[in-house]
Design an enzyme around this catalytic site. Structure first.
Site, PDB file in Angstrom:
ATOM      1  N   PRO A  17       1.184  -1.128  -0.169  1.00  0.00           N
ATOM      2  CA  PRO A  17      -0.486   0.099  -0.091  1.00  0.00           C
ATOM      3  C   PRO A  17       0.960   1.344   0.095  1.00  0.00           C
ATOM      4  CG  PRO A  17       0.123  -0.900   2.129  1.00  0.00           C
ATOM      5  CD  PRO A  17       0.875  -1.921   1.374  1.00  0.00           C
ATOM      6  N   MET A  18       0.338   2.077  -0.663  1.00  0.00           N
ATOM      7  CA  MET A  18       1.238   3.546  -0.564  1.00  0.00           C
ATOM      8  C   MET A  18       0.150   4.416  -1.408  1.00  0.00           C
ATOM      9  SD  MET A  18       5.009   2.355  -2.978  1.00  0.00           S
ATOM     10  CE  MET A  18       3.910   1.340  -4.589  1.00  0.00           C
ATOM     11  N   GLU A  19       0.400   5.770  -0.366  1.00  0.00           N
ATOM     12  CA  GLU A  19       0.014   6.460  -0.840  1.00  0.00           C
ATOM     13  C   GLU A  19      -0.387   7.866  -1.757  1.00  0.00           C
ATOM     14  OE1 GLU A  19      -2.142   9.897   1.087  1.00  0.00           O
ATOM     15  OE2 GLU A  19      -1.685   7.878   2.109  1.00  0.00           O
ATOM     16  N   CYS A 116       3.312   3.020   9.307  1.00  0.00           N
ATOM     17  CA  CYS A 116       3.987   4.664   8.656  1.00  0.00           C
ATOM     18  C   CYS A 116       4.803   5.595   8.997  1.00  0.00           C
ATOM     19  CB  CYS A 116       2.728   5.197   8.453  1.00  0.00           C
ATOM     20  SG  CYS A 116       3.259   6.968   7.482  1.00  0.00           S
ATOM     21  N   LYS A 155       0.420  -4.866   9.005  1.00  0.00           N
ATOM     22  CA  LYS A 155       1.702  -4.144   8.546  1.00  0.00           C
ATOM     23  C   LYS A 155       2.397  -2.902   9.499  1.00  0.00           C
ATOM     24  CE  LYS A 155       4.049  -1.802   4.163  1.00  0.00           C
ATOM     25  NZ  LYS A 155       5.088  -1.561   5.269  1.00  0.00           N
TER      26      LYS A 155
END
Length: 328
Positions: A17-19, A116, A155
């Site tokens: 997952p990436m912003e 994060c 995560k």
């Protein structure tokens, strides 16, 4: 509901997952050029539970959970799984968000972001700030599981300032999650120092002694598929998560050779632009799309000039016109 994690054959690969990256459009683009046996799991952009639980805030974040009908069709055809990733610090909101997701979407699982490292997120007591906060982490995982029947995964990172992999992973394993993705860096390391994959090996060994049924996924600096296979073999990780490596090669998960003709790169970029415009119309900033152009436009004669013209474009229509002129 059946826990899909138990059906996976090792080693399996996951797109991280990436912003402002892994929206439904980019996931579909990657999936369209991937081999089903190589890419097994996709994850949404991380979504705030505070936002999902607020009547007005929900409108601002719910797009992160959007799944195009065309992406859904590809997911079903390839048998690829899709996780909704959420973040926050309030267990009650994790419960509400998990329930909302289960009631309104068809995800295969929920992933909790406890990794994060961004300052603005950590200052809220969320994501990497949860590392070592054992009681709160336990409550959050329990609340998320209680909110739906979906399998729950986490995560995370190896620590805040120093590695505490042994104690932290042991605790998460005791929470009976389905899977743990370990980004092999501390929060302080950000992405500035090389990932320490020995920490993934430590996590896998601890898992073997506590609960062999829980999947361990390693993450950090995976540049190609073969490297991922070697890291899995070396560390005992069940899965490999790929993040920035996809920016060097959107065909990362294809069984065909890595080298692509210029026409293939341009065609895939055009597909990305068209799908982005069709999906988001005027609801999302066009400039977000510009971060993807370098993925497709590099390594061939005229690439720098084409990329410069694309970066000057102010709309999808302008970008498509630039591509058309380049072709002719």
């Amino acid at each position: 509901m059946t826990d899909f994690w138990k059906t996976l054959q090792n080693p399996f690969f996951v797109l991280a997952p990436m912003e402002d990256v892994t929206d439904t459009v980019f996931r579909e683009v990657v999936l369209s050029v991937s081999s089903p046996e190589r890419l097994r799991i996709l994850v949404t952009e991380f979504t705030s539970v505070d936002g999902l639980c607020h009547p007005k805030g929900r409108e601002a974040v719910v797009h992160r959970l959007m799944v195009n009908s065309s992406e859904k069709e590809l997911l079903e055809k390839s048998g690829t799984f899709l996780l909704a990733q959420i973040w926050g610090s309030d267990p009650e909101k994790f419960y509400q968000a998990s329930r909302f997701i289960a009631d309104n979407y068809h995800f295969d699982g929920i992933d909790i972001n406890m990794g994060c490292p961004a300052d603005k997120i950590v200052k809220q007591g969320a994501c990497a700030a949860l590392i070592g906060q054992n009681s709160l982490a336990t409550e959050i995982i329990a609340a998320t599981r209680e909110g739906s029947s979906l399998p729950v995964s986490v995560k995370t990172r190896t620590g805040i300032r120093e590695h505490i992999t042994g104690s932290w992973i042991s605790h998460l394993l005791s929470c009976k999650v389905s899977a743990i993705t370990l980004h092999a860096r501390t929060r302080q390391m950000m992405s500035l120092k090389a990932a320490d994959w020995e920490q993934v090996k430590i996590a896998a060994e601890i898992r073997n002694s506590i609960d062999p049924g829980i999947k361990i996924i390693g993450n950090g600096d995976v540049e190609n598929y073969r490297q991922g296979l070697l890291l899995s073999e070396r560390t005992g990780a069940d899965g490999i998560m790929v993040g920035r490596g996809i920016f060097a090669n959107p065909w990362f998960f294809s069984i065909a050779p890595d080298e692509r003709p210029v026409s293939a790169k341009i065609d895939l970029m055009e597909k990305h632009i068209l799908l982005y415009a069709l999906t988001w119309k005027d609801t999302r900033n066009y400039n977000i799309l510009k971060r993807f152009f370098k993925i497709y436009v590099h390594g061939f004669e005229g690439a720098a000039g084409l990329r410069a013209r694309l970066m000057e474009s102010a709309s999808a229509a302008e970008a498509l016109a630039v591509i058309q002129r380049f072709r002719s």
